[in-house]
Write an enzyme that holds these catalytic residues in place. Structure first.
Site, short mmCIF file in Angstrom:
data_model
loop_
_atom_site.label_atom_id
_atom_site.label_comp_id
_atom_site.label_asym_id
_atom_site.label_seq_id
_atom_site.Cartn_x
_atom_site.Cartn_y
_atom_site.Cartn_z
N ASP A 134 0.82 -1.16 -0.01
CA ASP A 134 0.14 -0.05 0.09
C ASP A 134 0.83 1.18 -0.06
O ASP A 134 0.25 2.42 -0.03
CB ASP A 134 -1.06 -0.09 1.16
CG ASP A 134 -0.24 -0.04 2.45
OD1 ASP A 134 0.70 -0.22 2.51
OD2 ASP A 134 -1.32 0.09 3.30
N SER A 135 2.13 0.97 0.09
CA SER A 135 3.04 2.10 -0.19
C SER A 135 2.91 2.86 -1.53
O SER A 135 3.42 3.90 -2.00
CB SER A 135 4.56 1.59 -0.19
OG SER A 135 4.71 0.75 -0.84
N ASP A 192 -1.07 -6.13 -0.36
CA ASP A 192 -1.50 -5.50 0.98
C ASP A 192 -3.00 -5.16 0.99
O ASP A 192 -3.54 -4.79 0.08
CB ASP A 192 -0.71 -4.12 1.12
CG ASP A 192 0.42 -4.33 2.00
OD1 ASP A 192 0.59 -4.97 2.76
OD2 ASP A 192 1.11 -3.25 1.84
N LYS A 205 -1.13 -9.58 2.66
CA LYS A 205 -0.62 -8.92 3.71
C LYS A 205 -1.64 -8.19 4.70
O LYS A 205 -2.38 -7.21 3.93
CB LYS A 205 0.54 -8.40 3.41
CG LYS A 205 1.28 -7.86 4.67
CD LYS A 205 2.85 -7.51 4.29
CE LYS A 205 3.34 -6.08 3.89
NZ LYS A 205 2.58 -4.92 4.53
N GLU A 234 -1.69 -5.48 8.43
CA GLU A 234 -0.77 -5.11 9.67
C GLU A 234 -1.47 -5.30 10.93
O GLU A 234 -2.75 -5.42 11.27
CB GLU A 234 -0.56 -3.52 9.29
CG GLU A 234 0.16 -3.06 8.02
CD GLU A 234 0.54 -1.69 7.97
OE1 GLU A 234 -0.04 -0.81 9.11
OE2 GLU A 234 1.01 -1.13 6.92
N GLU A 271 9.01 -4.35 10.61
CA GLU A 271 9.34 -3.05 10.23
C GLU A 271 10.07 -2.03 11.05
O GLU A 271 9.30 -1.83 12.18
CB GLU A 271 8.44 -2.47 9.32
CG GLU A 271 8.77 -0.99 8.68
CD GLU A 271 7.58 -0.42 7.94
OE1 GLU A 271 7.00 -1.09 7.31
OE2 GLU A 271 7.95 0.81 7.48
O1 KIV Z 1 3.40 -1.17 1.58
C1 KIV Z 1 4.58 -1.52 1.56
O2 KIV Z 1 5.23 -1.30 0.68
C2 KIV Z 1 5.04 -2.53 2.47
C3 KIV Z 1 6.48 -2.73 2.76
C4 KIV Z 1 7.51 -1.52 2.94
C5 KIV Z 1 6.87 -3.93 3.69
O3 KIV Z 1 4.41 -2.93 3.63
#
Ligand code: KIV
Length: 278
Positions: free
Chosen positions: A49-50, A88, A118, A120, A186
């Site tokens: 989600d970055s 994510d 994934k 959090e 992280e």
């Molecule tokens: O959103 C993302 O890119 C991440 C990674 C930095 C682990 O969660």
């Protein structure tokens, strides 16, 4: 007769089996061309989600939606053959209840063809992780600094330097018992990341954590020097792509202004019969 050789993609159990073996390599990707570049070198590719910050110019990951994740994941799917594809779950798409998480995770899996999601959170998300795993959705967990909780943390601060270390260790144990197949750790204190890696039975994937984690992940635009809004010290820049791209764009602008682009080779004039200029 030519036979088509189908490359087998790595699976969540393949990643779990790498615990304590050769380091697991991972990068993010958000588009087909970048996915094609990273796939031959990575064990899993994360549509993180970055993407909200790196591609869409948001100031945090909080504004990322399920539709954005699905759109980018579909593009990445087209470029990934060998690596496991992990997507994510964005903020607000899984925290309310295990049922909400299942509805959205199953949509991500069905629409994108990814192999895992994934999410959090540690202890608090253990019930949800268990619920998804029991229903056939492989889950990678994410503990330590969880960027979707940036407001609660008061910034992107290193975690686990003090008393919060015990909580992060409990998070690691809880998500392992819940059935996560791997966990991103992280921006936590090096020694804590090492202790977690020793203690739990699933691979730890470090980002700003320890060289002793079972694997490492970076945001691809960070390590290529393309995303320059933040420069965290845990990122090693392998290229200054932003700088190089800036020079190339300036050279193009200069050429256009001098009328030296396009040149004869870039225009369609009279061509000899049979010449095939695309
Ligand atoms: O959103 C993302 O890119 C991440 C990674 C930095 C682990 O969660």
């Amino acid at each position: 007769m030519s036979a088509t050789v189908k490359i087998r993609s790595l699976t969540p159990p393949d990643i779990t089996a790498r615990k304590g073996q050769a380091p697991i390599v991972s990068l993010t990707a958000y588009s087909t061309p970048v996915a094609r570049l990273v796939d031959p070198h990575c064990d899993f590719v994360l549509v993180g989600d970055s993407v909200g910050m790196v591609v869409h110019g948001l100031t945090s990951t909080l504004g990322v939606t399920l539709d954005m994740m699905i759109m980018h994941a579909k593009a990445v799917r087209r470029g990934v053959q060998r690596a496991l594809l992990v997507v994510d779950m964005p903020f607000g798409s899984y925290e309310q209840s295990p049922a909400q998480a299942f509805a959205n995770a199953s949509r991500i899996m069905a629409e994108t063809g990814c192999g895992a999601v994934k999410l959090e959170g540690g202890e608090k998300m253990a019930e949800t992780i268990h619920f998804l795993v029991e229903r056939g959705i492989p889950v990678m967990a994410h503990i330590g600094l969880t960027p979707q909780a940036v407001n609660a943390f008061g910034g992107y601060k290193v975690q686990g330097r003090g008393a919060d270390g015990a909580r992060i260790m409990r998070d690691a144990v809880a998500i392992t018992e819940a059935g996560a197949f791997a966990v991103v750790v992280e921006k936590v204190h090096d020694a804590l990341a090492r202790d977690i890696t020793r203690k739990i039975a699933i691979p730890t994937i470090g980002i700003g954590a320890s060289a002793d984690c079972d694997g490492q992940i970076l945001v691809v635009d960070d390590m290529l020097g393309l995303f320059t809004d933040f420069r965290p010290s845990f990122v090693k820049r392998y290229l200054e792509m932003g700088e190089e791209a800036g020079k190339a764009i300036a050279a193009y602008a200069d050429d256009v202004r001098k009328r030296s682009f396009p040149g004869p080779e870039h225009v369609y004039g009279d061509q000899p019969a049979g010449a095939n200029k695309s």
